[in-house]
Design an enzyme around this catalytic site. Structure first.
Site, PDB file in Angstrom:
ATOM      1  N   GLY A 165       0.809  -1.222   0.000  1.00 12.87           N
ATOM      2  CA  GLY A 165       0.000   0.000   0.000  1.00 12.87           C
ATOM      3  C   GLY A 165       0.845   1.277   0.000  1.00 12.87           C
ATOM      4  N   GLU A 200      -1.734   5.312 -13.757  1.00 17.65           N
ATOM      5  CA  GLU A 200      -2.956   4.547 -13.993  1.00 17.65           C
ATOM      6  C   GLU A 200      -4.147   5.459 -13.780  1.00 17.65           C
ATOM      7  OE1 GLU A 200      -3.357   1.293 -11.200  1.00 17.65           O
ATOM      8  OE2 GLU A 200      -2.223  -0.022 -12.498  1.00 17.65           O
ATOM      9  N   LEU A 203      -9.564   4.734 -10.006  1.00 17.83           N
ATOM     10  CA  LEU A 203     -10.977   4.330  -9.942  1.00 17.83           C
ATOM     11  C   LEU A 203     -11.545   4.781  -8.601  1.00 17.83           C
ATOM     12  CD1 LEU A 203     -10.477   0.715 -11.366  1.00 17.83           C
ATOM     13  CD2 LEU A 203     -11.047   2.788 -12.630  1.00 17.83           C
ATOM     14  N   LYS A 237      -6.556  -5.742   4.356  1.00 19.58           N
ATOM     15  CA  LYS A 237      -7.839  -6.443   4.386  1.00 19.58           C
ATOM     16  C   LYS A 237      -8.180  -6.872   5.807  1.00 19.58           C
ATOM     17  CE  LYS A 237      -6.271  -8.205  -0.039  1.00 19.58           C
ATOM     18  NZ  LYS A 237      -5.513  -9.274  -0.701  1.00 19.58           N
ATOM     19  N   ARG A 291       2.293 -16.018  -4.008  1.00 22.95           N
ATOM     20  CA  ARG A 291       2.442 -16.758  -2.746  1.00 22.95           C
ATOM     21  C   ARG A 291       1.081 -17.162  -2.217  1.00 22.95           C
ATOM     22  NH1 ARG A 291       0.150 -12.910   0.408  1.00 22.95           N
ATOM     23  NH2 ARG A 291       0.522 -10.756  -0.203  1.00 22.95           N
ATOM     24  N   VAL A 294      -3.222 -14.790   3.007  1.00 21.52           N
ATOM     25  CA  VAL A 294      -3.894 -14.934   4.303  1.00 21.52           C
ATOM     26  C   VAL A 294      -5.281 -15.545   4.095  1.00 21.52           C
ATOM     27  CG1 VAL A 294      -4.846 -13.668   6.263  1.00 21.52           C
ATOM     28  CG2 VAL A 294      -2.653 -12.956   5.283  1.00 21.52           C
TER      29      VAL A 294
HETATM   30  P1  ADP Z   1       0.327  -2.822  -3.106  1.00 19.22           P
HETATM   31  O1  ADP Z   1       1.282  -3.726  -3.815  1.00 19.22           O
HETATM   32  O2  ADP Z   1       1.034  -1.733  -2.366  1.00 19.22           O
HETATM   33  O3  ADP Z   1      -0.711  -3.541  -2.312  1.00 19.22           O
HETATM   34  P2  ADP Z   1      -1.681  -2.356  -5.202  1.00 19.22           P
HETATM   35  O4  ADP Z   1      -1.347  -2.025  -6.595  1.00 19.22           O
HETATM   36  O5  ADP Z   1      -2.201  -3.723  -4.928  1.00 19.22           O
HETATM   37  O6  ADP Z   1      -0.414  -2.018  -4.283  1.00 19.22           O
HETATM   38  O7  ADP Z   1      -2.731  -1.307  -4.658  1.00 19.22           O
HETATM   39  C1  ADP Z   1      -3.095  -1.259  -3.305  1.00 19.22           C
HETATM   40  C2  ADP Z   1      -4.430  -0.581  -3.130  1.00 19.22           C
HETATM   41  O8  ADP Z   1      -4.388   0.758  -3.642  1.00 19.22           O
HETATM   42  C3  ADP Z   1      -5.565  -1.238  -3.887  1.00 19.22           C
HETATM   43  O9  ADP Z   1      -6.125  -2.333  -3.177  1.00 19.22           O
HETATM   44  C4  ADP Z   1      -6.532  -0.077  -4.016  1.00 19.22           C
HETATM   45  O10 ADP Z   1      -7.175   0.125  -2.768  1.00 19.22           O
HETATM   46  C5  ADP Z   1      -5.621   1.089  -4.273  1.00 19.22           C
HETATM   47  N1  ADP Z   1      -5.400   1.289  -5.713  1.00 19.22           N
HETATM   48  C6  ADP Z   1      -4.366   0.844  -6.448  1.00 19.22           C
HETATM   49  N2  ADP Z   1      -4.494   1.192  -7.759  1.00 19.22           N
HETATM   50  C7  ADP Z   1      -5.648   1.880  -7.844  1.00 19.22           C
HETATM   51  C8  ADP Z   1      -6.367   2.511  -8.921  1.00 19.22           C
HETATM   52  N3  ADP Z   1      -5.892   2.499 -10.178  1.00 19.22           N
HETATM   53  N4  ADP Z   1      -7.533   3.130  -8.636  1.00 19.22           N
HETATM   54  C9  ADP Z   1      -8.015   3.153  -7.372  1.00 19.22           C
HETATM   55  N5  ADP Z   1      -7.411   2.585  -6.322  1.00 19.22           N
HETATM   56  C10 ADP Z   1      -6.230   1.955  -6.539  1.00 19.22           C
END
Ligand code: ADP
Length: 448
Positions: A165, A200, A203, A237, A291, A294
């Protein structure tokens, strides 16, 4: 082939892996830090090896110590669990070079998916739908602005090497873009040693939906349904469920098949998860976790499969013991993560648990390493248990979870159980399909 597994992790997942090993008649050696020496699950293993002092950097992240522990104990394989070294391609490579089996994908697949840009490119190639964006290091100045305009605001600046995050910044107005890029770059260089950033579309109200896959690296792969993990605090989560409510089956089948194709294309081996944002009826890939997760438990409850057993069998060179058409999902499962933390502020609450009483009964599963008298160390993640319920319907799974919490006793520390009880009674949660902002937007009525 190996008959002894070194478990390079701690807590509930260490015990979960021990159970998988025992199920297959494999011996398990539990690696532990000085802080975890007296934990009950450490004594349950066939052998235990101390790999360093309490701080994770000196023990559970200490590659040399773990390799030495494997060598000294005669283990032929290492299971990294989740977190710690589970997605560290260098560690996987070292394990392979040592002539041991890394229970996970090949090091190359970890590295490919560990870089978010190369991961997205691989997904686009395999036809997996991705969040619209620019999959390359952002060029400077006016070019970046042009790219952002073509994607459409709001956008999110993301570090290619980011994780947990961190390394992300939302940009709503053109004037803020360049400074956001510069700040994210700086942070990324410091935190991940990689200053590459990409863009990106952001959303606004997505759900977090993910697809579980398993592949044997011999051409056989399958996806095992979807999970919804939208109930999060600070990007972590806390409630997960399977299946994902109201996501059209046809969409999942299409995207699931693409994920399987992507696994084949990259020579993936073991269990993995494709994470998506679900928005306005479409799925958009964000990243792959290479991997065990959880929340693998909810998939196990609806599929009847043992994902850890599958990981171990695949690592032993066996073929995937079923085909896609054999995957049958039934009912609904929910998992609540029990954290040792203040339910309002989320501040950790380490300390001694005087009395621990776990719930039971039909459709209730508890994955935990906690026993009465256990002291939660301050050094690690705050999750101490997972309560999972299964029912014929989602409503039944929720009702069973509520009944489970009525029985659960954790004395001596604060936990997020009061928050879970509040969320389970929330009409929006009961309706199913809340967005990832649900928890932060609703807050809590719990007293200070
Ligand atoms: P990490 O590897 O740090 O977990 P993620 O790419 O999985 O990074 O993104 C973590 C969280 O950030 C997502 O679960 C979502 O809540 C938010 N997020 C990431 N990309 C987007 C996006 N393009 N639009 C809206 N929320 C995003």
């Amino acid at each position: 082939m190996f008959d002894t597994v070194l478990i390079a992790n701690r807590g509930e997942i260490a015990l979960r892996i021990q159970r998988g090993c025992r199920r297959l008649g494999l011996a398990c050696v539990q690696a532990h830090s000085e802080a975890d020496r007296d934990a009950a699950y450490v004594r349950l293993a066939d052998a235990a090896v101390c790999v360093g002092p309490a701080p994770a950097a000196d023990s559970y992240l200490n590659k040399e110590a773990l390799l030495l522990a494997a060598r000294a104990s005669g283990a032929g394989a290492i299971h990294p669990g989740y977190g710690f070294l589970s997605e560290n391609g260098d560690f996987a490579r070292l394990v392979e070079e040592e002539g041991l089996v890394f229970i996970g994908p090949p090091a190359d697949a970890i590295a490919l998916m560990g870089d978010k840009i190369s991961a997205k490119r691989a997904m686009i190639e395999a036809g997996v739908p991705c969040v619209p964006g620019y999959e390359g290091d952002l060029p400077p100045g006016a070019h970046a602005l042009e790219i952002a305009r073509s994607i459409g605001f709001p956008v999110i600046v993301k570090a290619a090497g980011g994780g947990g995050g961190r390394g992300m910044r939302v940009v709503r107005a053109e004037a803020e873009l360049l400074s956001a890029v510069a700040t994210t770059r700086e942070e990324a260089a410091r935190a991940f040693g990689n200053s590459t950033v990409y863009l990106e579309r952001f959303l606004e109200r997505p759900r977090h939906v993910e697809i579980q896959v398993v592949a044997d690296g011999q051409g056989n792969a399958a996806w095992i349904g979807a999970r919804d993990c939208s109930v999060q605090r600070r990007h972590q989560k806390i409630i997960e469920e399977a299946p994902a409510p109201d996501v059209p089956t046809q969409l999942l089948e299409e995207v699931g098949a693409r994920c399987v194709a992507a696994c084949r294309a990259m020579g993936y081996r073991g269990a993995g998860t494709f994470e998506f944002l679900y928005d306005e009826g479409a799925l958009f890939f964000i990243e792959m976790n290479t991997r065990l997760q959880v929340e693998h438990t909810v998939t196990e409850m609806v599929s009847g499969l043992d994902i850890v057993e599958l990981q171990l069998r695949i690592a032993r060179g066996e073929r995937l013991p079923f085909a896609q058409d054999d995957v049958r999902l039934s009912g609904h499962a929910i998992e609540c993560r029990i954290n040792a933390e203040d339910p309002r502020t989320f501040l950790p609450s380490a300390g001694r648990i005087g009395l621990w009483h776990a719930p039971g009964g039909p459709g209730v599963r508890v994955d935990t390493h906690v026993v009465s008298g256990y002291t939660v160390p301050q050094h690690y993640d705050s999750m101490i248990a997972k309560i999972i319920t299964h029912g014929a319907t989602r409503a039944e799974a929720i009702a069973r979870m509520q009944a489970a919490f009525a029985e659960c006793v954790v004395e001596g520390i604060r936990t997020n159980i009061p928050l879970h009880r509040e969320l389970l009674a929330d009409p929006d949660f009961a309706a199913g399909g809340v967005s990832i902002h649900f928890l932060e937007r609703r807050g809590t009525a719990l007293p200070a």
